[in-house]
Write an enzyme that holds these catalytic residues in place. Structure first.
Site, PDB file in Angstrom:
ATOM      1  N   GLU A 231       0.790  -1.233   0.000  1.00  0.00           N
ATOM      2  CA  GLU A 231       0.000   0.000   0.000  1.00  0.00           C
ATOM      3  C   GLU A 231       0.828   1.292   0.000  1.00  0.00           C
ATOM      4  OE1 GLU A 231      -3.030  -0.380   3.055  1.00  0.00           O
ATOM      5  OE2 GLU A 231      -4.021  -1.965   1.926  1.00  0.00           O
ATOM      6  N   GLU A 352      -5.964  -8.024  -1.792  1.00  0.00           N
ATOM      7  CA  GLU A 352      -6.558  -8.035  -0.439  1.00  0.00           C
ATOM      8  C   GLU A 352      -8.036  -7.713  -0.557  1.00  0.00           C
ATOM      9  OE1 GLU A 352      -4.896  -5.461   2.572  1.00  0.00           O
ATOM     10  OE2 GLU A 352      -2.827  -6.017   2.105  1.00  0.00           O
TER      11      GLU A 352
END
Ligand SMILES: *[C@@H]1O[C@H](CO)[C@@H](O)[C@H](O)[C@H]1NC(C)=O
Ligand SMILES: *[C@@H]1O[C@H](CO)[C@@H](O)[C@H](O)[C@H]1NC(C)=O
Length: 451
Positions: A231, A352
């Site tokens: 991220e 995810e």
């Protein structure tokens, strides 16, 4: 995952599920692992002294799809970020093989996990360029165990967040050595000294020879892909230029050492300045407009092999009703799959997706519904030979790991219905993927009792 490991225990869930779990374990302990196609040939399964070099093929990309041995490759996958950490100590090591065993039994074929720990407890990198051999051996074990269970890995290489060190630790090191340019965490992306630190780590990791299998990581087909960062965000440059330059530089560097493996970025898929329309109509709000991310631009880098997205409807749309969340999940994946096909010409993995048991009005059926929305969208794409190559649950664990669980975590052995749902997805993807191969026969016979 952007929310840390908050240590919210699942004790109440454990209580309710324990009877069911007992029944399940007694089946699981019979050692029926229909999905294990074993990348290696262990002479004594279960003993730790017998890892052979992997003999499997590399997964490759052709246009917007993934292939293995000439057959389309679709992923039903999961996240367990803690594998290396748990493999360090004798007392917790068993959780790693247990996790792979449980996952392989559900037909899960790829696990995304952390291959970094920068300066935190049980650090892999103790200081810039200094590595703890004990922890490297633990990572070797994770890779070897994955291979033994027929599981491939996406290994993430750094953290945007502070957990396990992250950008912050690299910046701190540069300060301690008196070479840091800036106190900003984002100097990770632009400071020359820090970029060099990161490259030293990359080179060390990619050329690491696994002490159990004797194979260098860059030559190991057990590894499906590298991911530059979990991220990545660069709020100090909302134009996205800083992050973009870093992606281009590091992707080229990884490929200069390892051209066999797939490579991705690891970001959540937010649209940025180069996609003003998508930004307005597809992004879940505008709070991340200044994060310096730009999905199309970031993943269009030629050394990047596939796109990745994350999905957290409970965090991103906190006040939305369940049906709005379901709709968002479908649209988020569909839009990115479409762009992966038309704009990027690359596959897309949902690396995810998670459902929080702390969400307002949560009921277990909500998790099933949202998982189903992800699974159906992936399946529909795969059925029409689209770019949607699979999805990874955030996150799975084994029993008695409460301190590692967040509010998205699931222990599949305690959730028979969810276990069945996940397995059903593995089975239908396997049917599409290898209609004829030997893996297919094994998988499909294991799936015969289902549905
Ligand atoms: C860097 O990140 C850490 C962890 O998120 C935070 O505590 C710290 O304040 C940040 N430093 C700067 C200079 O923003
Ligand atoms: C992607 O990169 C190529 C060059 O590699 C360029 O021609 C193309 O316009 C880019 N596409 C997008 C959508 O940015």
């Amino acid at each position: 995952m952007a929310f840390g490991n908050s240590g919210l225990g699942l004790y109440h869930v454990l209580g309710v599920a324990s009877c069911v779990a007992l029944v399940y374990f007694s089946l699981g302990e019979m050692g029926i692992h229909p999905f294990s196609f074993s990348l290696s040939l262990p002479s004594v399964p279960g003993s730790s002294s017998s890892y052979a070099a992997p003999t499997a093929s590399f997964v490759e990309r052709r246009g917007a799809r993934l292939f293995l041995d000439g057959h389309p490759f679709y992923v039903n996958g999961w996240n367990s970020y803690w594998l290396m950490d748990q493999a360090v100590e004798m007392g917790t090591r068993h959780r790693v093989s247990r996790m792979f065993r449980d996952a392989a039994e559900m037909g899960l074929t790829v696990c995304r996990t952390w291959a970094f720990n920068d300066g935190a407890y049980n650090a892999l990198q103790l200081a810039p360029g200094h590595f703890d051999e004990r922890v490297f051996k633990a990572l070797d074990r994770v890779v070897a165990e994955a291979g033994r269970h027929g599981v491939r890995l996406i290994l993430s290489l750094a953290n945007n967040l502070e957990a396990f060190g992250g950008k912050t630790q690299y910046v701190r090191w540069a300060w301690e050595e008196g070479v840091g340019l800036s106190a900003s965490n984002d100097s990770f992306f632009f400071d020359p000294a820090i970029r060099d630190y990161f490259k030293v780590y990359l080179k060390t990791l990619l050329t690491r020879k696994n002490h159990l299998t004797g194979v260098e990581y860059r030559n190991d087909p057990t590894i499906l892909a590298w991911e530059l960062m979990n991220e990545p965000r660069c709020t100090t440059d909302p134009s996205g230029d800083t992050l973009q330059r870093w992606i281009e530089e590091m992707a080229a560097y990884v490929k200069s050492i390892d051209h066999k493996h797939l490579l991705t970025v690891g970001s959540e898929g937010f649209y940025g300045p180069t996609s003003p329309k998508r930004r307005k109509t597809v992004n879940p709000g505008d709070w991340h407009n200044d994060y310096g991310m730009d999905f199309i631009r970031n993943f269009n880098v030629s050394d990047i092999d596939f796109g990745s997205i994350h999905i957290y409807p409970d965090k991103w749309l906190q006040d939305a009703k369940l049906d709005e969340k379901v709709k968002f999940v479908t649209q988020w994946i569909t839009a990115h799959v479409e762009d992966a096909e038309k704009e990027l010409g690359k596959p897309l993995l949902t690396t995810e997706f998670g459902v929080s048991h702390m969400a307002k009005g949560f009921d277990h059926s909500h998790r099933d519904l949202l998982y189903r929305a992800v699974f159906d969208t992936v399946y529909e794409s795969a059925k029409r030979r689209g770019a949607g190559a699979g999805a990874f649950v955030w996150q799975l664990a084994v029993e008695r790991m409460e301190e590692y669980l967040d509010d998205f975590a699931v222990v599949p052995s305690e959730k028979p219905l969810l276990h069945r749902l996940i397995k059903a997805q593995s089975c239908r993807l396997a049917k599409l993927a290898h209609g004829k191969g030997g893996d297919a026969r094994r998988t499909l016979s294991a799936c015969a009792g289902l549905s």
